[in-house]
Design a protein around this motif. Structure first.
Motif, PDB file in Angstrom:
ATOM      1  N   LYS A 172       0.892  -1.097  -0.085  1.00 38.69           N
ATOM      2  CA  LYS A 172       0.134  -0.179   0.119  1.00 38.69           C
ATOM      3  C   LYS A 172       0.749   1.257   0.047  1.00 38.69           C
ATOM      4  O   LYS A 172       0.658   2.263  -0.798  1.00 38.69           O
ATOM      5  CB  LYS A 172      -0.919  -0.018   1.171  1.00 38.69           C
ATOM      6  N   ALA A 173       1.998   1.048   0.685  1.00 40.44           N
ATOM      7  CA  ALA A 173       2.812   2.143   0.926  1.00 40.44           C
ATOM      8  C   ALA A 173       3.529   2.477  -0.544  1.00 40.44           C
ATOM      9  O   ALA A 173       3.771   3.780  -0.888  1.00 40.44           O
ATOM     10  CB  ALA A 173       3.962   2.163   2.139  1.00 40.44           C
ATOM     11  N   GLU A 233       1.657   4.396  -2.867  1.00 39.71           N
ATOM     12  CA  GLU A 233       1.511   5.659  -2.592  1.00 39.71           C
ATOM     13  C   GLU A 233       2.713   6.452  -3.125  1.00 39.71           C
ATOM     14  O   GLU A 233       2.715   7.582  -3.883  1.00 39.71           O
ATOM     15  CB  GLU A 233       1.407   6.085  -1.175  1.00 39.71           C
TER      16      GLU A 233
END
Length: 325
Positions: free
Chosen positions: A56-57, A60
Motif C-alpha cells: 500500500k505504501a 503511494e
C-alpha cells in the motif's frame, strides 16, 4: 550529397527521438504498469500481513498500483521459482522471508538463490513468538520443555512449512533444551495458527506479525519470544534465553528480490521506493502494531546480509541433521 543529407536528417531525428523516449521510459520506472509483489506464503501469514502494508505504501510513493500475489508452497520456493522465471523488468518482485536463505541447505531448488536473484532491500525484521492455545496446560517455556522430556515424541510443534524459520527455531530449541517433539508442517502461517488455537498442535514459533494481535486478544498464549530482548508490545513475555536456553536468538526477516538481469537503474529505483515507503509515518505505525521493525537497507547491504544468513542456516542444518519431510 545534398539528397543524402536530406534523407539522413529525418532518420537521425527519428532515431534521436526514439532513444530519448526509451531513456525517458527507463527513468520513469515504474510507469503505467502495476507491480506484482509475489508473496510465496499463504494469505494471512506474517509475511503476507507485512507485504500488504508495504505494498500500500509503495503504491503511494510510486504512483502505481502494487498488487500482492500469494503463491504458497514448499516453504516459499514455489513463489521464488515463479519470480526467477519472470521477465526482468522490475514489475514482478519477490517478497520473501528467512526461508529464502534456509531452503538451499535443505532441498534441491528449481533456481539458484545467488545466480537467479538480485537482493534489493531488507524490509523488516521480526521476532517469533512461541505460542500455545489459551487452554494449553503450558504457561511457560519451561512447562512445555519439561512435559516434552517426560513424553518424548508425543508433543507437537507447528511450522509454516518444512525448512521454514519456524521449524529451524523449534529444532534449535529441541537441541539446546534436550527434548523431543514432532514437527507438523503447514502450507502457511495462517492455517498453523488456526490449529494451534484449536489445540490440534501444542506450540508454534509464530511470526509476530501474524500472532501478536491474537496474543493481545487472548486467543493465543505467549510462552516466550525468540529475540535477544523482550518485545516492547509484550513486555511481560520472557525471551527464550531468559527461560533457560542461553544465547538463543532467532529473528525472522522479510525482503525484496528481483530476477537476475534486471537493469541496475531499476534495482536502485525500487530500493529507493522501498526506503521511502518504509519511512512513511503511517507505514511505521502499522508495522509497529504487528511487532515489526522497518529496515530499508541498500541492495549491497541486503545482499551481504542474505549471504551471511545462508551460511548460518547451512551450519545449523548440518550440525543438527535437519531434513525436510
Amino acid at each position: 550529397m545534398m539528397n543524402t543529407q536530406r534523407t539522413m536528417l529525418p532518420l537521425l531525428v527519428a532515431l534521436g527521438a526514439a532513444l530519448g523516449q526509451g531513456a525517458l521510459h527507463a527513468a520513469e520506472y515504474p510507469a503505467a504498469q502495476a507491480i506484482t509483489l509475489v508473496v510465496p506464503f499463504s494469505a494471512g501469514g506474517g509475511a503476507d500481513n507485512a507485504a500488504r502494508i508495504i505494498a500500500k505504501a509503495l503504491g503511494e510513493v510510486s504512483g502505481q498500483s502494487v498488487v500482492v500475489d500469494n503463491k504458497a508452497g514448499a516453504s516459499g520456493s514455489i513463489g521464488a521459482a515463479f519470480v526467477a522465471r519472470a521477465k526482468a523488468d522490475g514489475y514482478t518482485v519477490l517478497y520473501d522471508a528467512s526461508s529464502f536463505a534456509i531452503n538451499p541447505a535443505l532441498r534441491k531448488l528449481p533456481y539458484d538463490p545467488v545466480r537467479d536473484f538480485i537482493a534489493v532491500s531488507q524490509a523488516v525484521s521480526v521476532p517469533n513468538i512461541l505460542v500455545a492455545a489459551p487452554s494449553s496446560p503450558y504457561n511457560s517455556l519451561a512447562d512445555f520443555m519439561n512435559a516434552a522430556r517426560q513424553k518424548p515424541g508425543r508433543l507437537t510443534y507447528a511450522s509454516y512449512g518444512p525448512g521454514s524459520l519456524a521449524q529451524m527455531a523449534a529444532e534449535l530449541l529441541k537441541a539446546d533444551g534436550k527434548f523431543d517433539a514432532v514437527h507438523v508442517p503447514y502450507k502457511g502461517g495462517a492455517p498453523a495458527i488456526v490449529d494451534v488455537m484449536g489445540g490440534q498442535v501444542d506450540v508454534y514459533f509464530a511470526n509476530a506479525a501474524s500472532s501478536i494481535n491474537y496474543v493481545k486478544g487472548g486467543k493465543l498464549k505467549a510462552l516466550a519470544v525468540s529475540s535477544a530482548r523482550r518485545m516492547p508490545d509484550l513486555p511481560e513475555v520472557p525471551t527464550v534465553a531468559e527461560s533457560g536456553i542461553r544465547n538463543f536468538e532467532v529473528t525472522e526477516w522479510n525482503g525484496f528480490f528481483l530476477p537476475a538481469g534486471t537493469a541496475p537503474d531499476t534495482v536502485k529505483k525500487l530500493q529507493e521506493l522501498v526506503q521511502k515507503a518504509l519511512a512513511l509515518p503511517s507505514t511505521r505505525e502499522s508495522l509497529d502494531k504487528l511487532g515489526l521493525t522497518p529496515v530499508g537497507s541498500s541492495s549491497t547491504a541486503f545482499s551481504t546480509f542474505v549471504a551471511a544468513e545462508r551460511k548460518r542456516w547451512d551450519a545449523v542444518v548440518k550440525s543438527n541433521g535437519i531434513t525436510v519431510q
